[in-house]
Design an enzyme around this catalytic site. Structure first.
Site, short mmCIF file in Angstrom:
data_model
loop_
_atom_site.label_atom_id
_atom_site.label_comp_id
_atom_site.label_asym_id
_atom_site.label_seq_id
_atom_site.Cartn_x
_atom_site.Cartn_y
_atom_site.Cartn_z
N PHE A 1 31.84 43.67 5.72
CA PHE A 1 31.74 43.92 4.21
C PHE A 1 30.60 43.38 3.79
O PHE A 1 29.57 43.91 3.22
CB PHE A 1 33.16 43.72 3.52
CG PHE A 1 33.02 43.01 2.14
CD1 PHE A 1 32.06 44.28 1.27
CD2 PHE A 1 33.29 41.92 1.62
CE1 PHE A 1 32.08 43.80 0.01
CE2 PHE A 1 32.99 41.53 0.22
CZ PHE A 1 32.43 42.28 -0.51
N ILE A 2 30.31 42.04 3.86
CA ILE A 2 29.09 41.32 3.37
C ILE A 2 27.91 41.70 4.24
O ILE A 2 27.00 41.83 3.78
CB ILE A 2 29.55 39.66 3.55
CG1 ILE A 2 30.72 39.66 2.74
CG2 ILE A 2 28.20 39.03 2.78
CD1 ILE A 2 31.02 38.04 2.36
N ASP B 1 27.78 44.26 16.09
CA ASP B 1 29.16 44.35 15.46
C ASP B 1 29.89 44.89 16.61
O ASP B 1 29.53 45.98 17.16
CB ASP B 1 29.08 44.98 14.41
CG ASP B 1 30.46 44.46 13.47
OD1 ASP B 1 30.27 44.20 12.41
OD2 ASP B 1 31.56 44.55 14.04
N LEU C 1 27.15 35.98 10.89
CA LEU C 1 28.43 36.31 10.10
C LEU C 1 29.77 36.80 10.76
O LEU C 1 30.76 37.03 10.14
CB LEU C 1 28.12 37.66 9.22
CG LEU C 1 27.44 37.12 7.86
CD1 LEU C 1 25.98 36.38 7.74
CD2 LEU C 1 27.08 38.43 6.91
N ALA D 1 27.41 31.67 8.36
CA ALA D 1 28.28 31.87 7.15
C ALA D 1 29.57 31.07 7.35
O ALA D 1 30.60 31.44 8.28
CB ALA D 1 28.59 33.23 7.13
N TYR E 1 41.71 28.34 10.57
CA TYR E 1 40.48 29.20 10.41
C TYR E 1 39.49 28.05 9.62
O TYR E 1 38.35 28.14 10.02
CB TYR E 1 40.91 30.09 9.39
CG TYR E 1 39.79 30.99 8.71
CD1 TYR E 1 38.95 31.63 9.71
CD2 TYR E 1 39.53 30.90 7.43
CE1 TYR E 1 37.89 32.41 9.01
CE2 TYR E 1 38.46 31.38 6.77
CZ TYR E 1 37.55 32.38 7.70
OH TYR E 1 36.56 33.00 6.99
N LYS F 1 35.92 26.87 11.36
CA LYS F 1 34.53 27.13 10.56
C LYS F 1 33.82 25.64 10.25
O LYS F 1 32.74 25.77 10.23
CB LYS F 1 34.90 27.94 9.08
CG LYS F 1 35.07 29.50 9.07
CD LYS F 1 33.87 30.15 9.51
CE LYS F 1 33.85 31.43 9.42
NZ LYS F 1 32.54 32.09 9.77
#
Ligand code: UDP
Length: 340
Positions: A11-12, A31, A76, A117, A149, A153
């Site tokens: 999406f982003i 991807d 990302l 990200a 999660y 990150k």
């Protein structure tokens, strides 16, 4: 600039690819389509400066080539969405940590810039709002899967900053807050596309808990413009930035707003968290970024207000649902000719 976007069919990432192409840059997307979708980038395939590579970031030989080509890597690729993270914790944590290691290692060997990200999840359940980049992180117990999660990150942030300090890899870290726009699927439980589709179908709009938890939603176009600007700004290197909107709203009010804007007969219902995410779930009560740092450096201000965001997302899903309906009708239409 030559830009490599990992997770660029998501999406982003797909909006970022568009933004960078529009600014005249060359873009390669890698991807594995685990959560990304070819349809997100199909309209870019004809661009001469665009290339799509279907593979995983964990393919080191390929990544070495792609990083060699690039000037900057927008990293990302990650397992995203609380639902996915709770349902598939091993995949979520391992993908996030291993992929980040590969990207940083490759960038270090070739002296390339990395924009990592990260997520507003790393702030955890602190109630001290708005969140500033130098605030302490307040994460819950390790037996609550959600925080895995945030930890994966946060580890990515530690690693990126360590590569910067140790090897001088120019890294920029962005903590993305709730981002909304076309191509965001409701498959991973994200609240706005979920509510919009429920409202358009006349199904109950499912507010989790008492709905008093807050979020601040940012238009994806505002987010990717910030990412592109930060990647080019020399003073952003070695720094962490919040990226999002600071217009705070309660989830229950989002539900009522969407019901009103769609003119839907849907009921707004309250569903206990444990029915959705299991016993061990813990939500963040509030989530609002302090945007002073990014505003000071690049003059960033989110341009699209929540009301307009909701209208745009509703219009997008109306169109999408109409075309899904058409496709289903086509499939059901009896075949007049044999295809033999
Ligand atoms: N939420 C909700 N109903 C839904 C999906 C989400 O009430 O059908 C709530 C969710 O529990 C959270 C907020 O909306 O409090 C935002 O959820 P989302 O998964 O979009 O993002 P998060 O901010 O939790 O990463």
């Amino acid at each position: 600039m030559r830009c490599l976007i990992t997770g660029g069919a998501g999406f982003i990432g797909s909006h970022l690819a568009e933004e960078l192409l529009r600014a005249g840059h060359a873009v390669t997307v890698i991807d594995d389509l685990s959560t990304g979708n070819l349809a997100n980038i199909a309209h870019l395939e004809s661009e001469a400066r665009f290339r799509f590579v279907l593979d995983t970031v964990l393919n080191r030989r390929l990544m070495a080539e792609l990083v060699e080509w690039a000037d900057v890597i927008f990293h990302l690729a990650a397992a995203v969405g609380v639902k996915l993270v709770v349902e598939e914790p091993i995949r979520a944590m391992e993908t996030n940590v291993r992929a980040t290691e590969v990207v940083l290692e490759m960038a270090a060997a070739r002296g390339k810039k990395v924009l990592f990200a990260s997520t507003s999840e790393v702030y955890g359940k602190t109630s001290k709002v708005p969140f500033r980049e130098d605030d302490d992180l307040v994460l819950g117990a390790t037996w609550r899967p959600r925080w895995g999660y945030a930890c994966s990150k946060a580890l990515g942030e530690f690693l990126a900053l360590a590569y910067w300090r140790t090897y001088g890899v120019p890294v920029v870290i962005v903590r993305l807050f709730n981002t909304v726009g076309p191509r965001q699927t409701n498959r991973y439980g994200m609240v706005i596309p979920t509510f919009v589709r429920q409202a358009l179908r006349g199904e109950p709009i499912t507010v989790h808990g008492d709905g008093r938890q807050t979020r601040s939603f940012c238009w994806v176009g505002d987010v990717v413009r910030a990412l592109a600007a930060l990647a080019e700004h020399p003073e952003a290197v070695g720094q962490v930035f919040n990226v999002g909107s600071d217009e705070e709203v309660r989830i229950v009010d989002v539900a009522w707003r969407i019901k009103a804007l769609t003119g839907s007969p849907s009921e707004v219902v309250f569903v206990p968290y444990d029915r959705i995410y299991g016993e061990d779930f813990e939500d963040m009560p509030r989530r609002v970024p302090d945007l002073t740092k990014i505003r000071t450096l690049i003059g960033y201000r989110p341009m699209v207000r929540l009301e307009e965001i909701l209208k745009r997302v509703i219009a997008h899903h109306r169109r999408l649902m109409e075309s899904e309906l058409r496709d289903r009708r086509e499939e059901r239409r009896p075949q007049l000719f044999s295809t033999r």
